[in-house]
Every structure is written in structure tokens, then in C-alpha cells.
Design a protein around this motif. Sequence first.
Motif, short mmCIF file in Angstrom:
data_model
loop_
_atom_site.label_atom_id
_atom_site.label_comp_id
_atom_site.label_asym_id
_atom_site.label_seq_id
_atom_site.Cartn_x
_atom_site.Cartn_y
_atom_site.Cartn_z
N ASP A 135 18.71 21.02 -8.71
CA ASP A 135 19.63 19.67 -9.01
C ASP A 135 20.93 19.99 -9.46
O ASP A 135 21.98 19.46 -9.18
CB ASP A 135 18.63 18.81 -9.64
N TYR A 138 23.09 21.91 -6.95
CA TYR A 138 23.70 20.75 -6.22
C TYR A 138 24.85 20.08 -6.75
O TYR A 138 25.90 19.77 -6.02
CB TYR A 138 22.41 19.85 -5.89
N ALA A 139 24.65 19.72 -7.88
CA ALA A 139 25.94 18.72 -8.50
C ALA A 139 27.04 19.55 -8.65
O ALA A 139 28.09 18.94 -8.56
CB ALA A 139 25.25 18.09 -9.95
N THR A 141 27.84 22.09 -6.92
CA THR A 141 28.45 22.51 -5.33
C THR A 141 29.53 21.28 -5.17
O THR A 141 30.43 21.22 -4.47
CB THR A 141 27.49 22.78 -4.69
N GLU A 142 28.68 19.80 -5.38
CA GLU A 142 29.42 18.71 -5.04
C GLU A 142 30.79 18.74 -5.49
O GLU A 142 31.93 18.22 -5.37
CB GLU A 142 28.81 17.64 -5.60
N GLU A 143 30.74 19.08 -7.15
CA GLU A 143 31.99 19.10 -7.77
C GLU A 143 33.00 20.22 -7.31
O GLU A 143 34.34 19.76 -7.18
CB GLU A 143 31.95 19.43 -9.47
N LEU A 145 33.30 21.12 -4.24
CA LEU A 145 33.65 20.50 -2.89
C LEU A 145 35.00 19.68 -3.03
O LEU A 145 35.75 19.66 -2.39
CB LEU A 145 32.76 20.14 -2.03
N GLU A 146 34.77 18.73 -4.21
CA GLU A 146 35.57 17.74 -4.42
C GLU A 146 37.09 18.37 -4.87
O GLU A 146 38.06 17.78 -4.76
CB GLU A 146 35.20 16.97 -5.45
N ARG A 171 19.10 19.38 2.09
CA ARG A 171 19.96 18.70 1.22
C ARG A 171 21.36 19.41 1.30
O ARG A 171 22.38 18.79 1.21
CB ARG A 171 19.24 18.81 -0.04
N PHE A 172 21.33 20.73 1.19
CA PHE A 172 22.72 21.32 0.93
C PHE A 172 23.47 21.22 2.27
O PHE A 172 24.73 21.07 2.12
CB PHE A 172 22.70 22.81 0.39
N LEU A 175 25.89 18.30 2.60
CA LEU A 175 27.41 18.52 1.76
C LEU A 175 28.59 18.83 2.42
O LEU A 175 29.50 18.71 2.05
CB LEU A 175 27.04 19.25 0.42
#
Length: 194
Positions: A135, A138-139, A141-143, A145-146, A171-172, A175
Amino acid sequence: MDYTLAIENAPETVPGGTGLLLLHPSIGETDRIDTDFLKTDTDHFLVVSTRTTAREVEQKLEHYDVDESRAVILDSISVERGYSRRRTDHIHYVRSPDDLAGIVEQVRGFLETHDGKLRVSVDSVTEMAYYADVDQAYAATEELLELLAEHGAVGLFHLSKEVHDDETLERFRGLFDGVIDLGVEGDVSYDDGS
């Protein structure tokens, strides 16, 4: 701004802000794909290494004839393993692969202080998940990518397909703009999710 991709079976170019997921077997030869990604159509690049030391990254770049003058390396393993480390203008450290906030801040700093065509390689998300948890990885990685989208950079994120279950892999995958799948025999396929 478009970036050239020198990866077989992948699109010739991708727009700035694109995040690519590199799915690979545990023993997969990712260095060739990684270094082709980094050395093509690039002014500056950052290697976020959660798996190997900065010295090992430098050796890889040298072996594959990548211009090291364009490189910045973030080493997240040496501090934890107690290795000697020498901070320079192009080598930075965080305390361990689970220092995800530190990794995100270092990537932000790189993107804010460099101009032109910028690339980021994260090797690997699997290690981030191992040291922290899925988790948190994942979070983070999201940051990341932003940040790539915000700065018009492109990124390649390594994820081992033999370590994670199918649900985590899917899930990944969700993204990313594109998925590069490296087979055991070295074959490469590409999926843009369409």
C-alpha cells in the motif's frame, strides 16, 4: 514534448508525463531496457536505486555506455547496509528503501532543479514494497507519477512479476500509461491498456 523510446515493440515516442511499468521476471535482464530508456533523447536522468548501491549503478551505466554526466543517482540501500558513502553533486542518499517520503522528495528536487528532457528510473518498486508494504509503495508510486506529469518528465518503474500476486500486479498496472513486459527469454511486449 515527446520523448523517443528505444525499447523494442514499444511506441517510437511517448509524451512528457508518461509513466511506464516494466514487469520482469526475478532473474530478468532489465539493465538493457533500463539503460536504453535512460540514454535516449535525454538531457538529465535520475536513477532511484532501492536494489543496488550508487557504485553499482555507475558501473551499469558505464558498461552500457550511458553518458554519466547526465546522471543523478539516489541510493537508498547503502545507509541501511552500513556501506561507506560519499555524497556528491550527482549522488544522493536516503536511509533505506522504506523511506518513501524521502524518495519522493528527492525526485521532486531533481525535477525542480533540472531543465530539458528528464527521465526517472525507479529500480525497483518491488523493493519499496518489500521494505515498506504494498500500500505504501503504491501511494509513493502515485505521487511519483504525479510529479512526472507536473514536470513533463517520463519514468520507468521496475516491478517483479514473480514476487507479487496477480491482484497486486493488476493494481499497479492500472496506474501506468504503458506496460513493458519482459519475458524470461528476453522477449519484450508492450501494452498501452487500450
